[in-house]
Design an enzyme around this catalytic site. Structure first.
Site, PDB file in Angstrom:
ATOM      1  N   HIS A  43       0.819  -1.224   0.000  1.00 46.65           N
ATOM      2  CA  HIS A  43       0.000   0.000   0.000  1.00 46.65           C
ATOM      3  C   HIS A  43       0.848   1.266   0.000  1.00 46.65           C
ATOM      4  CE1 HIS A  43       0.395  -0.152   4.545  1.00 46.65           C
ATOM      5  NE2 HIS A  43       0.462   1.154   4.367  1.00 46.65           N
ATOM      6  N   ASP A  56       0.135  -7.676   1.604  1.00 46.91           N
ATOM      7  CA  ASP A  56       0.494  -6.261   1.625  1.00 46.91           C
ATOM      8  C   ASP A  56       2.007  -6.068   1.560  1.00 46.91           C
ATOM      9  OD1 ASP A  56       0.096  -3.543   1.597  1.00 46.91           O
ATOM     10  OD2 ASP A  56      -0.188  -3.354   3.766  1.00 46.91           O
ATOM     11  N   SER A  75       4.818   2.559   7.739  1.00 49.66           N
ATOM     12  CA  SER A  75       4.427   1.365   6.994  1.00 49.66           C
ATOM     13  C   SER A  75       5.560   0.854   6.116  1.00 49.66           C
ATOM     14  CB  SER A  75       3.207   1.669   6.120  1.00 49.66           C
ATOM     15  OG  SER A  75       2.077   1.904   6.905  1.00 49.66           O
TER      16      SER A  75
END
Length: 274
Positions: free
Chosen positions: A32, A62, A139
């Site tokens: 993402h 992911d 992230s």
């Protein structure tokens, strides 16, 4: 001269983190973080910037693997063993929260075997929970043990954009297969059935309204696309009334695969990932 009737094109910039796993500049991050990106720039040590290309992605986990476009030799991170990590172990998260690069936060492993939902909607289990601050921009960054070895990939927080002391990391042992597959072939080799199924047992009221039976064990197959492996195997989903959308006929229930009992969706996912 400017045409004020023509919409102005704007480009957004997104920030995230990652880590280098190979001297040739292979980088791992969250999918993402780079999803929809036209250009990817990797900043190393806060000074040198390099263009990077996508080797491959695993949206279900992911994960994304990138290649830095450079002939330089890089220093890769050392891998730890996330399976040996225990609740209470000290950990460190390195990342780029809110654009503040080279930020180090510390905490402990607060829980294991958690479950989160990837942007694709698929559940990811065996997740590590930590109270080390994880914020937007963290992230894809590494979660390290006290030996400086990576044991997880920071991916989410329950803080609605601000750390609430409940962050999540994909265990590195869960990610290794996807990373290796992507480097070797450009994609992830994974068993799929191609079905949609009941995520949870309906309540009595929901069962009476929808016509879906209450399930004591196994999972109910809802839909089987025509071009799926499940269709080739002859599986059938439910049949609904076109006017009321109520289930008129139940198709197949999956109760076991290769003598491994299936009691819930997690059982199915765990067997398919073997």
């Amino acid at each position: 001269f400017k045409d004020f009737n023509r919409p102005t094109e704007r480009k957004a910039t997104a920030l995230g983190s990652g880590f280098i796993i190979d001297k040739k500049g292979i980088v791992v991050t969250n999918n993402h973080v780079i999803q929809g990106a036209d250009d990817i720039i990797v900043s190393v040590n806060g000074s040198a910037e390099y263009k990077a290309t996508v080797i491959g992605k695993d949206p279900y986990m992911d994960l994304a693997v990138l290649q830095i476009e450079s002939n330089e030799k890089f220093i890769p991170v050392s891998f730890g063993d996330s399976d040996k990590s225990r609740i209470g172990d000290w950990v460190m998260a390195i990342g780029n929260p809110f654009g503040q690069d080279h930020t180090l936060t510390t905490g402990i492993i607060s829980g294991k075997n958690r479950e989160i939902t990837a942007p694709t909607g698929r559940k990811i289990n065996d997740i590590i929970q930590t109270d080390a601050a994880i914020n937007p921009g963290n992230s894809g960054g590494p979660l390290l043990n006290t030996d400086g070895e990576i044991i997880g990939i920071n991916t989410a927080s329950l803080g609605m954009g601000v750390s609430a002391g409940i962050g999540f990391a994909i265990p590195i042992q869960r990610a290794v297969k996807s990373i290796t597959d992507i480097i070797e072939t450009g994609f992830v080799k994974r068993a799929i059935m191609g079905i949609s199924y009941m995520e949870r047992n309906p309540s009595i009221v929901e069962s009476e309204k929808s016509g879906i039976p209450i399930i004591e064990k196994g999972i109910l197959v809802l839909d089987v696309p025509a071009d799926s492996p499940a269709a080739d195997a002859g599986l059938q989903g439910v049949t609904r009334n076109d006017k009321t959308n109520r289930v008129e006929r139940v198709g197949d229930m999956i109760i076991a695969i290769d003598n491994n009992p299936i009691n819930n969706p997690n059982d199915l996912n765990n067997i398919l990932k073997i």
